[in-house]
Design a protein around this motif. Structure first.
Motif, PDB file in Angstrom:
ATOM      1  N   TYR A  81       0.816  -1.321   0.004  1.00 33.25           N
ATOM      2  CA  TYR A  81       0.010  -0.104  -0.115  1.00 33.25           C
ATOM      3  C   TYR A  81       0.552   1.300  -0.180  1.00 33.25           C
ATOM      4  O   TYR A  81       1.972   1.019   0.283  1.00 33.25           O
ATOM      5  CB  TYR A  81      -0.790  -0.110   1.333  1.00 33.25           C
ATOM      6  CG  TYR A  81      -1.742  -1.423   1.271  1.00 33.25           C
ATOM      7  CD1 TYR A  81      -2.704  -1.089   0.041  1.00 33.25           C
ATOM      8  CD2 TYR A  81      -1.642  -2.307   2.110  1.00 33.25           C
ATOM      9  CE1 TYR A  81      -3.740  -2.359   0.279  1.00 33.25           C
ATOM     10  CE2 TYR A  81      -2.592  -3.233   1.855  1.00 33.25           C
ATOM     11  CZ  TYR A  81      -3.523  -3.350   1.167  1.00 33.25           C
ATOM     12  OH  TYR A  81      -4.448  -4.566   0.961  1.00 33.25           O
ATOM     13  N   MET A  82       0.262   2.347  -0.245  1.00 37.26           N
ATOM     14  CA  MET A  82       0.669   3.621  -0.299  1.00 37.26           C
ATOM     15  C   MET A  82       1.519   4.035  -1.623  1.00 37.26           C
ATOM     16  O   MET A  82       1.700   2.919  -2.528  1.00 37.26           O
ATOM     17  CB  MET A  82       1.334   3.998   0.666  1.00 37.26           C
ATOM     18  CG  MET A  82       1.028   4.012   2.023  1.00 37.26           C
ATOM     19  SD  MET A  82      -0.743   4.563   2.387  1.00 37.26           S
ATOM     20  CE  MET A  82      -1.127   4.520   3.913  1.00 37.26           C
ATOM     21  N   HIS A  83       1.617   5.362  -1.851  1.00 35.02           N
ATOM     22  CA  HIS A  83       2.227   5.397  -3.307  1.00 35.02           C
ATOM     23  C   HIS A  83       3.691   4.745  -3.433  1.00 35.02           C
ATOM     24  O   HIS A  83       3.898   4.856  -4.706  1.00 35.02           O
ATOM     25  CB  HIS A  83       2.322   7.212  -3.287  1.00 35.02           C
ATOM     26  CG  HIS A  83       3.606   7.592  -2.402  1.00 35.02           C
ATOM     27  ND1 HIS A  83       3.344   8.168  -1.096  1.00 35.02           N
ATOM     28  CD2 HIS A  83       4.899   7.880  -2.582  1.00 35.02           C
ATOM     29  CE1 HIS A  83       4.580   8.508  -0.698  1.00 35.02           C
ATOM     30  NE2 HIS A  83       5.241   8.293  -1.458  1.00 35.02           N
ATOM     31  N   ASN A  84       4.047   4.413  -2.588  1.00 39.21           N
ATOM     32  CA  ASN A  84       5.562   3.878  -2.603  1.00 39.21           C
ATOM     33  C   ASN A  84       5.412   2.347  -2.254  1.00 39.21           C
ATOM     34  O   ASN A  84       6.593   1.761  -2.322  1.00 39.21           O
ATOM     35  CB  ASN A  84       6.592   4.665  -1.998  1.00 39.21           C
ATOM     36  CG  ASN A  84       6.191   4.812  -0.503  1.00 39.21           C
ATOM     37  OD1 ASN A  84       5.358   4.460  -0.104  1.00 39.21           O
ATOM     38  ND2 ASN A  84       7.007   5.601   0.307  1.00 39.21           N
ATOM     39  N   GLY A  85       4.384   1.905  -2.102  1.00 38.83           N
ATOM     40  CA  GLY A  85       4.323   0.527  -1.665  1.00 38.83           C
ATOM     41  C   GLY A  85       4.918   0.256  -0.120  1.00 38.83           C
ATOM     42  O   GLY A  85       5.565  -0.854   0.051  1.00 38.83           O
ATOM     43  N   ASN A  86       5.054   1.288   0.714  1.00 38.43           N
ATOM     44  CA  ASN A  86       5.803   1.317   1.894  1.00 38.43           C
ATOM     45  C   ASN A  86       5.167   0.098   2.860  1.00 38.43           C
ATOM     46  O   ASN A  86       6.063  -0.205   3.631  1.00 38.43           O
ATOM     47  CB  ASN A  86       5.664   2.694   2.557  1.00 38.43           C
ATOM     48  CG  ASN A  86       6.644   3.079   3.422  1.00 38.43           C
ATOM     49  OD1 ASN A  86       7.813   2.740   3.041  1.00 38.43           O
ATOM     50  ND2 ASN A  86       6.427   3.892   4.422  1.00 38.43           N
TER      51      ASN A  86
END
Ligand code: HEC
Ligand code: HEC
Length: 370
Positions: free
Chosen positions: A314-319
């Motif tokens: 998840y999140m914009h950077n797959g964090n």
């Protein structure tokens, strides 16, 4: 504010835990699927032959200059139109996570940073991006002219040799966009609950798991998730800093909304531009009205939560590797490092283990295949 509890027993002694206010808010997450209008900026929106052409092109590596990948290589239809990689692998490792391409019709902004204001422009960027499919307008025209798609392309858009390479690029993107508009997720267990509440059928509604109901109460209440994740897509489709680190390395940041606006404001492929098919230029006010400001750095578009359980990481950077990691992030968020906008909305929630589990139970019911 009403706090009356609606408690009705069903055969299994399960109950609806929500207050009247919570029920009212819950209704705003539907109905699903939404009724959609064709995209006025795309003359082949809703056109059956364009949709079929777009579907075929989406899966074909012909859209990259050397046949290296198809759209489907990153947006895999078998994996909810994304992959399980944290960050997309193009010709180099890209900075961002691949978004799922479901339920995209009719949005105001596209991309994590909002670099497009329409779906065909969002479909066009990867074809010519050097780090992705790396076509030039000319090489794309040559590839389509020599491909098995030439007849379908000409049936939809007219004779290709009379088209400027730029027009071929835009037409290709409009066929892809017509296809993407048709990707809509099914109604879920949550929708069954919501629709039962709307009908006043509390016996049916009580079949919705109590853990999910408690999670929904947190989502609406103390968690304040609904501030940004609202409406039938569970997204306001606007930009916020949700406290995810946006440093790429020691020297560079992902500029988020700031970078997206730079691209948008210099793009010819906006709703205000010549390539829009809408003589009334509906929606173009948005791009005309935007101004960059320093606070746009590190802001990303609120993702939809429909089908979210299927699209880790998840999140914009797959964090974050799973939903639990996302919830723990919101639970322990460091508001010191948020922009002004986030500070007012997000707070360290310090959730109990039970509350974390409840929120996950709720989010899982937003998928038809958990
Ligand atoms: C190398 C992997 C890769 C390929 C190939 C790729 N994409 Fe993407 N796609 C991404 C990433 C990463 C993003 C997020 C980009 C951003 O935030 O600016 C994205 C974003 C999008 C979006 C915006 C989604 C949203 O929620 O706003 C659309 C639409 C899209 N891609 C369509 C396509 C189409 C159509 C193709 C083929 C022509 C394609 N993509 C090829 C990785 C890829
Ligand atoms: C201030 C607006 C805001 C609030 C409040 C908010 N979110 Fe988010 N949410 C976002 C944004 C923006 C992102 C993407 C952030 C990024 O990629 O850097 C996000 C991402 C997510 C994701 C990951 C989705 C994906 O596809 O990557 C989940 C899950 C999520 N939020 C759930 C929640 C829950 C649960 C709450 C309440 C505890 C909540 N959010 C509160 C704005 C918000």
């Amino acid at each position: 504010m009403s706090v009356a509890l609606v408690v009705l027993a069903s055969a299994a002694n399960a109950e609806v835990l929500l207050s009247e206010d919570e029920i009212e808010q819950t209704l705003s997450f539907g109905p699903w699927p939404p009724s959609l209008q064709p995209d006025p900026s795309n003359r082949v929106s809703n056109d059956a032959s364009a949709i079929a052409l777009g579907a075929a092109l989406f899966n074909d590596p012909l859209l990259s200059v050397d046949g290296a990948f198809a759209c489907a290589s990153c947006h895999d239809p078998e994996q909810a139109f994304t992959t399980t990689e944290a960050r997309a692998l193009g010709r180099v490792l890209l900075d961002r996570n691949t978004p799922s391409l479901r339920n995209l019709a009719g949005l105001r902004w596209y991309g994590w940073g909002g670099k497009s204001d329409n779906l065909w422009a969002a479909s066009l960027h990867p074809i010519i991006a050097d780090e992705e499919m790396a076509h030039s307008k000319e090489s794309l025209k040559a590839a389509i002219s020599d491909s098995p798609y030439i007849n379908d392309f000409e049936k939809t858009f007219g004779e290709i040799q009379k088209q400027d390479p730029e027009l071929v690029l835009v037409n290709t993107a409009k066929a892809l966009s017509a296809f993407l508009e048709t990707i809509i997720t099914e109604a879920t267990q949550f929708d069954g609950f919501r629709d039962a509440l709307e009908r006043g059928d509390f016996v049916e509604a009580a079949n919705y798991p109590e853990a999910a109901q408690r999670g929904l109460q947190l989502f609406l209440g103390r968690g304040n998730c609904v501030f940004c994740h609202n409406g039938p897509r569970f997204s306001n489709n606007e930009f916020h800093d949700a406290g995810v680190p946006y440093f790429l390395n020691e020297a560079e940041v992902d500029e988020g909304r700031f970078g997206g606006l730079n691209i948008l404001l210099s793009s010819e492929f906006t709703l205000d531009g010549d390539w829009s098919d809408d003589p009334d230029k509906q929606g173009a006010w948005a791009v005309r009205g935007v101004r960059r400001s320093h606070s746009d750095f590190g802001m990303f578009r609120t993702p939809s939560l429909r089908g979210v359980a299927e699209t880790a990481p998840y999140m914009h950077n797959g964090n974050f590797i799973d939903l639990e990691a996302v919830i723990r992030h919101y639970s322990e968020i460091d508001i010191e490092r948020l922009h002004a906008d986030g500070e007012d909305i997000l707070a360290k929630l310090s959730l109990s283990e039970q509350e974390i589990a409840d929120l996950i139970s709720f989010l899982v019911t937003l998928s038809s295949k958990p």
